[in-house]
Motif scaffolding. Structure first.
Motif, PDB file in Angstrom:
ATOM      1  N   ALA A 373      75.444 -28.443 -28.555  1.00 21.05           N
ATOM      2  CA  ALA A 373      74.297 -28.191 -29.519  1.00 21.05           C
ATOM      3  C   ALA A 373      74.360 -29.085 -30.559  1.00 21.05           C
ATOM      4  O   ALA A 373      73.515 -29.670 -31.132  1.00 21.05           O
ATOM      5  CB  ALA A 373      74.212 -26.913 -29.692  1.00 21.05           C
ATOM      6  N   VAL A 374      75.783 -29.264 -30.948  1.00 20.24           N
ATOM      7  CA  VAL A 374      76.081 -30.105 -32.262  1.00 20.24           C
ATOM      8  C   VAL A 374      75.464 -31.394 -31.886  1.00 20.24           C
ATOM      9  O   VAL A 374      74.812 -32.456 -32.718  1.00 20.24           O
ATOM     10  CB  VAL A 374      77.653 -30.151 -32.522  1.00 20.24           C
ATOM     11  CG1 VAL A 374      77.811 -31.048 -33.903  1.00 20.24           C
ATOM     12  CG2 VAL A 374      77.876 -28.734 -33.090  1.00 20.24           C
ATOM     13  N   TRP A 375      76.083 -31.961 -30.640  1.00 19.21           N
ATOM     14  CA  TRP A 375      75.512 -33.200 -30.237  1.00 19.21           C
ATOM     15  C   TRP A 375      73.986 -33.764 -30.250  1.00 19.21           C
ATOM     16  O   TRP A 375      73.478 -34.571 -30.643  1.00 19.21           O
ATOM     17  CB  TRP A 375      76.226 -33.724 -28.886  1.00 19.21           C
ATOM     18  CG  TRP A 375      77.365 -34.586 -28.972  1.00 19.21           C
ATOM     19  CD1 TRP A 375      78.531 -34.162 -28.856  1.00 19.21           C
ATOM     20  CD2 TRP A 375      77.439 -36.015 -29.467  1.00 19.21           C
ATOM     21  NE1 TRP A 375      79.574 -35.217 -29.032  1.00 19.21           N
ATOM     22  CE2 TRP A 375      78.876 -36.189 -29.649  1.00 19.21           C
ATOM     23  CE3 TRP A 375      76.540 -37.008 -29.772  1.00 19.21           C
ATOM     24  CZ2 TRP A 375      79.050 -37.584 -29.734  1.00 19.21           C
ATOM     25  CZ3 TRP A 375      76.917 -38.135 -30.228  1.00 19.21           C
ATOM     26  CH2 TRP A 375      78.440 -38.287 -30.230  1.00 19.21           C
ATOM     27  N   LEU A 376      73.476 -32.568 -29.828  1.00 16.82           N
ATOM     28  CA  LEU A 376      71.694 -32.508 -29.669  1.00 16.82           C
ATOM     29  C   LEU A 376      71.386 -32.648 -31.183  1.00 16.82           C
ATOM     30  O   LEU A 376      70.590 -33.272 -31.733  1.00 16.82           O
ATOM     31  CB  LEU A 376      71.371 -31.256 -28.980  1.00 16.82           C
ATOM     32  CG  LEU A 376      69.678 -31.118 -28.975  1.00 16.82           C
ATOM     33  CD1 LEU A 376      69.259 -32.425 -28.380  1.00 16.82           C
ATOM     34  CD2 LEU A 376      69.266 -29.713 -28.377  1.00 16.82           C
ATOM     35  N   ALA A 377      72.159 -31.775 -32.018  1.00 13.79           N
ATOM     36  CA  ALA A 377      71.488 -31.967 -33.614  1.00 13.79           C
ATOM     37  C   ALA A 377      71.768 -33.187 -34.371  1.00 13.79           C
ATOM     38  O   ALA A 377      71.011 -33.630 -35.120  1.00 13.79           O
ATOM     39  CB  ALA A 377      72.309 -30.990 -34.180  1.00 13.79           C
ATOM     40  N   ARG A 378      72.881 -33.997 -33.760  1.00 14.69           N
ATOM     41  CA  ARG A 378      73.180 -35.139 -34.383  1.00 14.69           C
ATOM     42  C   ARG A 378      72.080 -36.214 -33.966  1.00 14.69           C
ATOM     43  O   ARG A 378      71.653 -37.033 -34.664  1.00 14.69           O
ATOM     44  CB  ARG A 378      74.396 -35.785 -33.929  1.00 14.69           C
ATOM     45  CG  ARG A 378      75.447 -35.035 -34.565  1.00 14.69           C
ATOM     46  CD  ARG A 378      77.046 -35.502 -33.950  1.00 14.69           C
ATOM     47  NE  ARG A 378      76.940 -36.972 -34.244  1.00 14.69           N
ATOM     48  CZ  ARG A 378      78.218 -37.792 -34.110  1.00 14.69           C
ATOM     49  NH1 ARG A 378      79.279 -36.749 -33.923  1.00 14.69           N
ATOM     50  NH2 ARG A 378      78.199 -38.837 -34.236  1.00 14.69           N
ATOM     51  N   THR A 379      71.633 -36.006 -32.577  1.00 17.74           N
ATOM     52  CA  THR A 379      70.537 -37.305 -32.116  1.00 17.74           C
ATOM     53  C   THR A 379      69.257 -36.777 -32.626  1.00 17.74           C
ATOM     54  O   THR A 379      68.482 -37.666 -33.077  1.00 17.74           O
ATOM     55  CB  THR A 379      70.433 -37.003 -30.598  1.00 17.74           C
ATOM     56  OG1 THR A 379      70.136 -35.640 -30.118  1.00 17.74           O
ATOM     57  CG2 THR A 379      71.854 -37.294 -29.638  1.00 17.74           C
ATOM     58  N   GLN A 380      68.993 -35.493 -32.996  1.00 12.23           N
ATOM     59  CA  GLN A 380      67.783 -35.250 -33.583  1.00 12.23           C
ATOM     60  C   GLN A 380      67.680 -35.658 -34.947  1.00 12.23           C
ATOM     61  O   GLN A 380      66.644 -36.164 -35.667  1.00 12.23           O
ATOM     62  CB  GLN A 380      67.736 -33.678 -33.661  1.00 12.23           C
ATOM     63  CG  GLN A 380      67.198 -33.054 -32.227  1.00 12.23           C
ATOM     64  CD  GLN A 380      67.377 -31.647 -32.294  1.00 12.23           C
ATOM     65  OE1 GLN A 380      67.799 -31.258 -32.892  1.00 12.23           O
ATOM     66  NE2 GLN A 380      66.755 -30.874 -30.907  1.00 12.23           N
ATOM     67  N   LEU A 381      68.900 -35.618 -35.816  1.00 12.64           N
ATOM     68  CA  LEU A 381      68.780 -35.982 -37.145  1.00 12.64           C
ATOM     69  C   LEU A 381      68.854 -37.704 -37.319  1.00 12.64           C
ATOM     70  O   LEU A 381      68.060 -38.059 -38.017  1.00 12.64           O
ATOM     71  CB  LEU A 381      70.170 -35.578 -37.466  1.00 12.64           C
ATOM     72  CG  LEU A 381      70.540 -36.068 -39.202  1.00 12.64           C
ATOM     73  CD1 LEU A 381      69.584 -35.320 -39.939  1.00 12.64           C
ATOM     74  CD2 LEU A 381      71.836 -35.722 -39.677  1.00 12.64           C
ATOM     75  N   GLN A 382      69.233 -38.367 -36.128  1.00 12.36           N
ATOM     76  CA  GLN A 382      69.354 -39.868 -36.064  1.00 12.36           C
ATOM     77  C   GLN A 382      67.613 -40.225 -35.921  1.00 12.36           C
ATOM     78  O   GLN A 382      67.386 -41.005 -36.291  1.00 12.36           O
ATOM     79  CB  GLN A 382      70.117 -40.199 -34.934  1.00 12.36           C
ATOM     80  CG  GLN A 382      71.573 -40.392 -35.197  1.00 12.36           C
ATOM     81  CD  GLN A 382      72.376 -40.617 -33.851  1.00 12.36           C
ATOM     82  OE1 GLN A 382      71.664 -41.035 -32.817  1.00 12.36           O
ATOM     83  NE2 GLN A 382      73.534 -40.605 -33.798  1.00 12.36           N
ATOM     84  N   ARG A 383      66.907 -39.356 -35.223  1.00 15.17           N
ATOM     85  CA  ARG A 383      65.579 -39.592 -35.015  1.00 15.17           C
ATOM     86  C   ARG A 383      64.714 -39.110 -36.230  1.00 15.17           C
ATOM     87  O   ARG A 383      63.279 -39.101 -36.098  1.00 15.17           O
ATOM     88  CB  ARG A 383      65.172 -38.883 -33.931  1.00 15.17           C
ATOM     89  CG  ARG A 383      65.977 -39.388 -32.429  1.00 15.17           C
ATOM     90  CD  ARG A 383      65.103 -38.971 -31.306  1.00 15.17           C
ATOM     91  NE  ARG A 383      64.035 -39.894 -30.988  1.00 15.17           N
ATOM     92  CZ  ARG A 383      63.358 -39.585 -29.845  1.00 15.17           C
ATOM     93  NH1 ARG A 383      63.502 -38.321 -29.115  1.00 15.17           N
ATOM     94  NH2 ARG A 383      62.258 -40.005 -29.906  1.00 15.17           N
ATOM     95  N   GLY A 384      65.191 -38.737 -37.116  1.00 13.66           N
ATOM     96  CA  GLY A 384      64.580 -38.080 -38.395  1.00 13.66           C
ATOM     97  C   GLY A 384      64.107 -36.871 -38.359  1.00 13.66           C
ATOM     98  O   GLY A 384      63.052 -36.273 -39.305  1.00 13.66           O
ATOM     99  N   LYS A 385      64.124 -36.146 -37.290  1.00 14.98           N
ATOM    100  CA  LYS A 385      63.945 -34.563 -37.216  1.00 14.98           C
ATOM    101  C   LYS A 385      64.668 -33.565 -37.958  1.00 14.98           C
ATOM    102  O   LYS A 385      65.431 -32.934 -37.222  1.00 14.98           O
ATOM    103  CB  LYS A 385      63.856 -34.196 -35.545  1.00 14.98           C
ATOM    104  CG  LYS A 385      62.962 -35.210 -34.814  1.00 14.98           C
ATOM    105  CD  LYS A 385      63.185 -35.003 -33.397  1.00 14.98           C
ATOM    106  CE  LYS A 385      62.276 -35.669 -32.488  1.00 14.98           C
ATOM    107  NZ  LYS A 385      62.487 -35.381 -31.174  1.00 14.98           N
ATOM    108  N   LEU A 386      64.846 -33.759 -39.224  1.00 14.84           N
ATOM    109  CA  LEU A 386      65.893 -32.926 -39.974  1.00 14.84           C
ATOM    110  C   LEU A 386      65.642 -31.434 -39.676  1.00 14.84           C
ATOM    111  O   LEU A 386      66.631 -30.854 -39.597  1.00 14.84           O
ATOM    112  CB  LEU A 386      65.654 -33.242 -41.326  1.00 14.84           C
ATOM    113  CG  LEU A 386      66.317 -32.471 -42.414  1.00 14.84           C
ATOM    114  CD1 LEU A 386      67.772 -32.855 -42.255  1.00 14.84           C
ATOM    115  CD2 LEU A 386      66.069 -32.829 -43.934  1.00 14.84           C
ATOM    116  N   ASP A 387      64.383 -30.781 -39.916  1.00 13.76           N
ATOM    117  CA  ASP A 387      64.462 -29.104 -39.639  1.00 13.76           C
ATOM    118  C   ASP A 387      64.969 -28.949 -38.388  1.00 13.76           C
ATOM    119  O   ASP A 387      65.593 -27.820 -38.346  1.00 13.76           O
ATOM    120  CB  ASP A 387      62.871 -28.701 -39.854  1.00 13.76           C
ATOM    121  CG  ASP A 387      62.745 -28.931 -41.375  1.00 13.76           C
ATOM    122  OD1 ASP A 387      63.206 -29.390 -42.193  1.00 13.76           O
ATOM    123  OD2 ASP A 387      61.292 -28.703 -41.644  1.00 13.76           O
TER     124      ASP A 387
END
Length: 452
Positions: A373-387
């Motif tokens: 889940a943390v890795w998924l959050a990191r990739t989402q953050l890299q893609r600009g999906k902050l929320d």
């Protein structure tokens, strides 16, 4: 070491001193040597002579400039200084007193202790367990003994996934000492080889628990011991497994070149073995991808990922896979592929793979769910999906709190640091508050230079 035969026992007050016990458990020989000098009058020159070390090496250890990690050196220290084996995570030493006499020596009469005061620690848990296991080691192992030991190892794997290895470690080390006590060159080869294999896995599992706790020196010592035990029976696939674990640890220590060298050695061991199945080879190829990604080598990473998938496609029902590689199933292949892409910063490729694997993963594997889940959050953050990233990271907190894993906590805190440019955004504020509530800081800060 002839001199150790005539060496006096260390004072009981030192062997039961909590600081000495802790220093031995952590194999912090700088502290051990200082305590020996302060409480037993054993100076560095005497330590060097008794343990067959050079005085300069002992001096470097005391000064904190050198670590002692090799098992043969640790055994020489135990024997030369008369430190009981259990204190250093070793099997009972040949020179240790028979159990009956040791029990008498450890049980001073009640009249020695004034009323109302606690007795000195006469039978520490480790000593007590060690004594029981040493008694049990006198029994003759049978095939059912090997089956029972293997079943307990598989149970350790499950419990490690669900709860973390910190609380398992004393039991695993105790069983390792027990199995080492059963090793006897006079046993039939199948029984002896089985015992060596079980001891190797127990040593590897101990190393893994230290790695997951981010105690890397101790992890390396046990991984090295696992290699030594596996080498005794030429178990090349298992040696490849241990080297792959050490490669993964090297990526956490920001040593990508070492990670690549170790996984290359692992693949050499696999090629030397007729028992290296497609699943084993796929797992090793994925570890190679991690090492290349840590080095930032995009082309080599993609090639290694492709190799992992080609090997995985060759898996057939009935393959003689070793039990230790059963975890590398299709969801694991998918999520590791996503993580390898994530390490390269290729978030668009990584995000859907990690998300799909997270949906399919074992819900009982708390550490895996938190980690992914943390890795998924990191990739989402890299893609600009902050929320969305903050929401995903928040979902990782519950399984992270349920498992004892400093490695998972480290990833969560690193993600929090990555939110720094957006720390005032409501989603980031809410995640930070939940992080503090669920996983309060423990007086340490994650080095920002370390890579995952």
């Amino acid at each position: 070491m002839p001199e150790s035969r005539h060496t006096k026992e260390l004072p009981a007050s030192l062997l039961t001193d909590p600081e000495m016990i802790d220093a031995c458990r952590e194999r912090d020989f700088a502290r051990v040597f200082r305590l020996l000098k302060a409480h037993a009058g054993i100076y560095p020159s005497m330590i060097a002579r008794r343990c067959e070390l050079t005085p300069s090496r002992v001096g470097e250890v005391v000064a904190g400039r050198r670590q002692l990690l090799h098992m043969d050196v640790i055994e020489r220290i135990a024997d030369g200084l008369r430190i009981p084996g259990h204190m250093l995570g070793l099997a009972r030493r040949e020179w240790e007193a028979p159990l009956a006499r040791a029990a008498v020596e450890r049980e001073p009469s009640e009249s020695v202790h004034p009323p109302g005061r606690l007795k000195p620690l006469a039978a520490l848990p480790g000593v007590e367990v060690d004594s029981v296991l040493a008694l049990a080691a006198g029994t003759r192992p049978s095939p059912s003994t090997l089956q029972a030991l293997q079943s307990s190892i598989e149970d350790y794997w499950r419990r490690d996934d669900e709860h973390g290895g910190e609380t398992l470690r004393p039991a695993v080390v105790g069983q390792l000492r027990y199995v080492e006590g059963l090793l006897n060159s006079g046993r039939p080869a199948p029984m002896q080889n089985g015992l060596y294999g079980i001891a190797a896995e127990l040593a590897r599992l101990t190393g893994w628990t230290y790695f997951d706790a981010r105690q890397y020196q101790q992890a390396r010592a046990y991984f090295s011991e696992a290699l030594r035990l596996a080498r005794e029976i030429d178990d090349h696939p298992f040696m490849a497994n241990v080297l792959a674990c050490m490669s993964l640890q090297a990526t956490y220590q920001d040593r990508p070149a070492d990670a690549l060298a170790l996984v290359s050695a692992a693949q050499d061991q696999a090629r030397a073995a007729s028992g290296a199945t497609p699943r084993v080879r796929a797992m090793l190829a994925m570890r190679e991808a991690f090492a290349h990604a840590a080095l930032g080598d995009r082309k080599a990473t993609h090639e290694a990922i492709s190799e992992a998938h080609r090997r995985f496609e060759r898996i057939r029902e009935g393959d003689p896979d070793p039990a230790w590689v059963a975890y590398f199933d299709e969801p694991k292949l998918i999520v590791d592929t996503g993580i390898a892409y994530g390490r390269l910063g290729e978030a668009a490729l990584a995000e859907p793979l990690i998300a799909a694997a997270l949906e399919r993963g074992d819900p009982a594997n708390q550490r895996g769910r938190a980690f992914h889940a943390v890795w998924l959050a990191r990739t989402q953050l890299q893609r600009g999906k902050l929320d969305q990233a903050c929401h995903t990271a928040t979902e990782a907190l519950a399984p992270a709190a349920a498992v004892s894993s400093e490695r998972v906590i480290w990833h969560l805190r690193e993600f929090h640091e990555q939110l720094a440019p957006s720390r005032e955004v409501p989603a980031a504020v809410a995640f930070a508050a939940r992080l503090r509530a669920v996983l309060p800081l423990r007086g340490q800060r994650t080095p920002s230079s370390m890579r995952t």
